[in-house]
Design a protein around this motif. Structure first.
Motif, PDB file in Angstrom:
ATOM      1  N   UNK A 175     -12.903  -2.154  -3.383  1.00  0.00           N
ATOM      2  CA  UNK A 175     -12.081  -3.034  -2.564  1.00  0.00           C
ATOM      3  C   UNK A 175     -11.635  -4.239  -3.390  1.00  0.00           C
ATOM      4  N   UNK A 176     -10.307  -4.422  -3.497  1.00  0.00           N
ATOM      5  CA  UNK A 176      -9.722  -5.576  -4.188  1.00  0.00           C
ATOM      6  C   UNK A 176     -10.387  -5.776  -5.555  1.00  0.00           C
ATOM      7  N   UNK A 224      -4.212   5.489 -10.329  1.00  0.00           N
ATOM      8  CA  UNK A 224      -4.227   4.090 -10.736  1.00  0.00           C
ATOM      9  C   UNK A 224      -3.221   3.936 -11.874  1.00  0.00           C
ATOM     10  N   UNK A 225      -2.611   2.758 -11.954  1.00  0.00           N
ATOM     11  CA  UNK A 225      -1.444   2.582 -12.833  1.00  0.00           C
ATOM     12  C   UNK A 225      -1.847   2.367 -14.288  1.00  0.00           C
ATOM     13  N   UNK A 226      -2.270   3.428 -14.942  1.00  0.00           N
ATOM     14  CA  UNK A 226      -2.523   3.405 -16.379  1.00  0.00           C
ATOM     15  C   UNK A 226      -1.180   3.472 -17.096  1.00  0.00           C
ATOM     16  N   UNK A 247      -6.545  -5.822  -8.750  1.00  0.00           N
ATOM     17  CA  UNK A 247      -6.494  -5.904  -7.280  1.00  0.00           C
ATOM     18  C   UNK A 247      -6.109  -4.580  -6.622  1.00  0.00           C
ATOM     19  N   UNK A 248      -6.927  -3.559  -6.847  1.00  0.00           N
ATOM     20  CA  UNK A 248      -6.646  -2.270  -6.228  1.00  0.00           C
ATOM     21  C   UNK A 248      -7.805  -1.870  -5.316  1.00  0.00           C
ATOM     22  N   UNK A 264       0.828  -1.206   0.000  1.00  0.00           N
ATOM     23  CA  UNK A 264       0.000   0.000   0.000  1.00  0.00           C
ATOM     24  C   UNK A 264       0.862   1.256   0.000  1.00  0.00           C
ATOM     25  N   UNK A 265       1.913   1.268   0.849  1.00  0.00           N
ATOM     26  CA  UNK A 265       2.752   2.450   0.940  1.00  0.00           C
ATOM     27  C   UNK A 265       3.525   2.680  -0.352  1.00  0.00           C
ATOM     28  N   UNK A 266       3.983   1.581  -0.970  1.00  0.00           N
ATOM     29  CA  UNK A 266       4.697   1.734  -2.226  1.00  0.00           C
ATOM     30  C   UNK A 266       3.780   2.300  -3.304  1.00  0.00           C
ATOM     31  N   UNK A 267       2.511   1.797  -3.300  1.00  0.00           N
ATOM     32  CA  UNK A 267       1.556   2.285  -4.299  1.00  0.00           C
ATOM     33  C   UNK A 267       1.277   3.765  -4.083  1.00  0.00           C
ATOM     34  N   UNK A 268       1.086   4.159  -2.820  1.00  0.00           N
ATOM     35  CA  UNK A 268       0.761   5.559  -2.533  1.00  0.00           C
ATOM     36  C   UNK A 268       1.966   6.466  -2.702  1.00  0.00           C
TER      37      UNK A 268
END
Length: 771
Positions: free
Chosen positions: A229-230, A263-265, A216-217, A158-162
């Motif tokens: 959720x997920x 989100x990772x577009x 899965x986000x 989560x922290x890496x994503x944020x």
């Protein structure tokens, strides 16, 4: 306070985050409360560590801040008492042990501080730390080691994503660069590298796939409120997706997250989000659309600059003498080299301009603007001369002109009239890239959507090869099947349980009872099917009146006699049995006509007759402007329409879906659809004979639209409806009147025929073009 009580506070402060994370923090707080290893001076840093961990996991910042204050209030006195007790014990043993006792306490404080630092940097996401070993003694811990490892992995992810800060592209702000404080042109060039080849145009020639697959986000809005959720999002390139769901479910938040690349577009996919209106300045509307394609603008500027440099070099070469010395020959050679380089660069610029079809840009921009309602004259007006609604149309035109790989539209029909919606629908049907549109306009979705995405219950459900009607039928069939399966299993479970209860202790039947117990345990656990939200609007009964109710005879109106006439020679009557839909382009005089009908404006010519006892319920398109959003719905109604008790106001609001505490909280906290429901509730307070509704479908979700249509059909008085919603017009009206160039005439056909006439007219003028 006990350590378990403090741990419960942690769980209550972060109910929406992953349970393993909250249990991890609860166990850590329990350890702090039960340990004598910390000194009071370190409590603040320990609590800060827990607070940051919870916030990063998605908990409410406000709730966690309050939790941190409570923890400090409990732990500081606790540690001071423990320190005092330790000092008292050491002094009783003697001075020889006092120093060592104090040293032991200090060492323990340093150990736990070092442990926290390690957990917040390396240890938390690397090796597992044994909390029981800290301080040299065993402490009862509520943390399961396997859950701890799982929590560490989840927190790390989560922290890496944020932590990903995609500074390259925040596409929603391409429409309005002022929100970033960055120049639009510089921002566009930075985030949209020009990629050419294969005839694809700008950003269109690379071989990379433009499909979007995000697995899965979780997605949050506000202070830790989770809306997805997920979940997985899949968008196939070239498809047109309709995103639907109830008001407040988080559809707009999902669009913004995509546009801002939260989100990772994939980075090679360009995105435009029509969210904000264009800033007004002196730039003509047509030029504003052309300038939206910054690569074309920059290439044309480079072409002009290089051409001027070449002309200057030619002049210098012509000025050189026929007989030259060595220095002049060297100068000529240098000029010729410079000219060759500039020629090569100019050829590259020509190639790029040809690839992006720059020569067709102006006609394409003019076509888009004309289809969205901008006349040829208006296209040359400065952008600051247009109202907010027209600037939103301009933002839409700029996005359509740029042709991004992913076009995000949020309720585009709210800013358009029927002719413009018809054009947009036809335009999008030929759009070559991916479209994701949030809309509750069923007719619009039926025409443009190739697939439907239903957002609900923190998940996304996909309905492939479906428009809205197909989705609705399929979802109903799914729901019926789920309900049938659930009821059948419940009946079977009840049957098994009845046999078990009856023969569990019967020796002759005990073996059969055990067999049924095993069957019961093996049955899958089914969740009851989700029930659709149902709303019921109810307008009051109508007192009968003798005609005429409202009669307009030869009515004309102008705000300024020296300027154009808004309405000219209008003859129209509204009776108690009228069901009239008024359509026409924006600016054609529909709202002005409503004001004349309701008495808010007096005609400059002609006569308006109204029954002396007539009461009108008027729903304004911009009804929010008349509301005091700092008041609750109940308080505002009591202030504006006094004379009833609070219970009567709440009961009246309840008839329009404003139930429970919604009527008692400030209206600024309500969604757009909920504010509209409050406005509809107010229509009935004066028991109207006629409903005059100006764009009532804006902001309402599907359930609200169904409730409104049913309430209008049950209403026994007259209805005059201005709307762009074709479905609402079809369901509630019987007559169609068209407002065009100041005239108001009855149209002898339905709304579908009217749309076909618009398309035929557009096709004959070449406005609607396939891509």
């Amino acid at each position: 306070m006990s350590s378990s009580s403090l741990a419960d506070q942690v769980r209550k402060a972060a109910p929406s985050i992953d349970s393993v994370v909250s249990e991890y923090c609860a166990g850590y707080v329990s350890y702090l409360a039960s340990s004598s290893a910390s000194a009071a001076a370190n409590v603040e840093s320990e609590v800060t560590f827990v607070r940051d961990l919870l916030v990063n996991a998605g908990a409410s910042t406000r709730a966690v801040t309050a939790l941190a204050q409570n923890l400090l209030a409990e732990l500081v006195p606790l540690y001071k008492a423990k320190a005092a007790a330790a000092d008292h014990g050491n002094s009783a043993v003697g001075s020889g042990t006092s120093g060592s006792g104090g040293g032991k306490l200090l060492d323990q404080a340093l150990v736990i501080g070092a442990q926290r630092d390690a957990m917040s940097s390396v240890g938390l996401f690397g090796t597992t730390i044994d909390l029981d070993a800290v301080g040299g003694r065993k402490v009862d811990s509520r943390v399961d080691k396997k859950k701890l490892e799982k929590a560490e992995r989840k927190i790390q992810a989560k922290l890496e994503k944020r932590a990903i800060k995609n500074v390259e592209y925040e596409a929603s702000k391409l429409i309005n660069a002022a929100s970033t404080g960055e120049d639009y042109d510089e921002f566009f060039l930075k985030v949209n590298p020009l990629q050419l080849g294969n005839g694809g145009g700008a950003n269109g020639g690379h071989a990379k796939s433009k499909d979007i697959k995000i697995d899965n986000f979780d997605l949050y809005v506000g202070a830790g409120q989770r809306i997805l959720s997920d979940t997985s999002l899949t968008l196939a390139y070239g498809r047109r997706y309709g995103l639907i769901g109830q008001n407040g479910i988080g559809k707009s938040t999902l669009l913004r997250a995509l546009a801002r690349r939260e989100l990772s577009v994939p980075k090679h996919i360009t995105i435009l989000h029509v969210e904000q209106e264009v800033l007004g300045d002196d730039t003509p509307a047509l030029q504003s659309v052309l300038d939206a394609d910054v690569w074309r603008k920059r290439l044309l500027k480079d072409q002009d600059s290089i051409s001027k440099q070449l002309a200057a070099i030619d002049d210098q070469l012509n000025e050189l003498p026929q007989v030259q010395d060595g220095q002049q020959q060297q100068q000529q050679q240098q000029l010729e080299n410079d000219r060759a380089e500039l020629d090569a660069t100019l050829n590259e610029v020509f190639a790029k301009l040809t690839d992006i079809e720059a020569d067709k840009a102006e006609s394409r921009a003019a076509t888009i603007l004309f289809g969205l309602g901008f006349s040829a004259a208006q296209q040359h007006n400065p952008t600051n001369s247009f109202s907010g609604g027209w600037r939103m149309r301009l933002a839409l035109a700029r996005a359509l002109f740029c042709k991004p790989d992913l076009l995000l539209l949020d309720e585009p029909s709210n800013m358009l009239d029927v002719p413009s919606i018809t054009f947009l629908s036809q335009y999008l049907q030929g759009y070559p890239s991916t479209v994701l549109v949030v809309s509750h306009d069923r007719a619009f979705l039926n025409e443009i959507a190739t697939d439907i995405i239903h957002q609900h219950s923190e998940r996304l459900d996909y309905y492939k090869n479906s428009n809205f009607d197909m989705f609705y039928a399929t979802r109903e069939e799914r729901r019926k099947n789920q309900k049938r399966e659930y009821e059948n299993q419940m009946a079977y479970r009840k049957h098994l349980q009845g046999f078990i209860d009856k023969f569990r202790y019967n020796a002759a039947k005990s073996q059969e009872a055990q067999s049924r117990i095993k069957k019961l345990e093996k049955l899958p656990i089914l969740e009851p099917p989700e029930e659709d939200q149902t709303l019921t609007f109810r307008f009051p009964e109508v007192e009968k009146l003798s005609p005429p109710i409202i009669q307009l005879e030869n009515v004309s109106f102008s705000y300024d006699p020296t300027k154009r006439t808004i309405l000219s020679n209008v003859d129209l009557s509204v009776q108690l049995d009228s069901r009239i839909a008024l359509v026409g382009a924006n600016g054609s005089g529909k709202t002005t006509l409503l004001k004349v009908l309701t008495g808010q404006a007096e005609p400059t010519k002609g006569m308006v007759q109204r029954n002396a006892r007539l009461r009108i319920g008027y729903f304004a398109q911009h009804h929010v402007d008349s509301m005091d959003l700092n008041l609750s719905a109940v308080a505002w109604m009591a202030k504006t329409w006094p004379g009833k008790s609070e219970e009567e106001y709440r009961r009246h609001l309840g008839a329009f879906g404003i139930t429970g505490t919604l009527g008692l909280q400030k209206m600024q906290l309500l969604s757009g659809g909920q504010k509209s429901r409050v406005a509809f509730a107010c229509l009935g307070l004066n028991n109207p004979h006629i409903l005059v509704l100006d764009e009532p479908s804006n902001h309402l979700d599907t359930a609200g639209l169904d409730a409104l249509a049913e309430a209008i059909n049950k209403f026994e008085g007259g209805v005059l409806l201005v709307s762009h919603d074709v479905t609402m017009i079809n369901r509630t009206t019987r007559q169609l009147w068209v407002c065009d160039d100041g005239s108001v005439t009855q149209y002898h056909g339905d709304i579908e025929q009217y749309k076909r006439d618009i398309l035929a007219k557009a096709d004959s003028s070449g406005v609607v073009q396939k891509h």
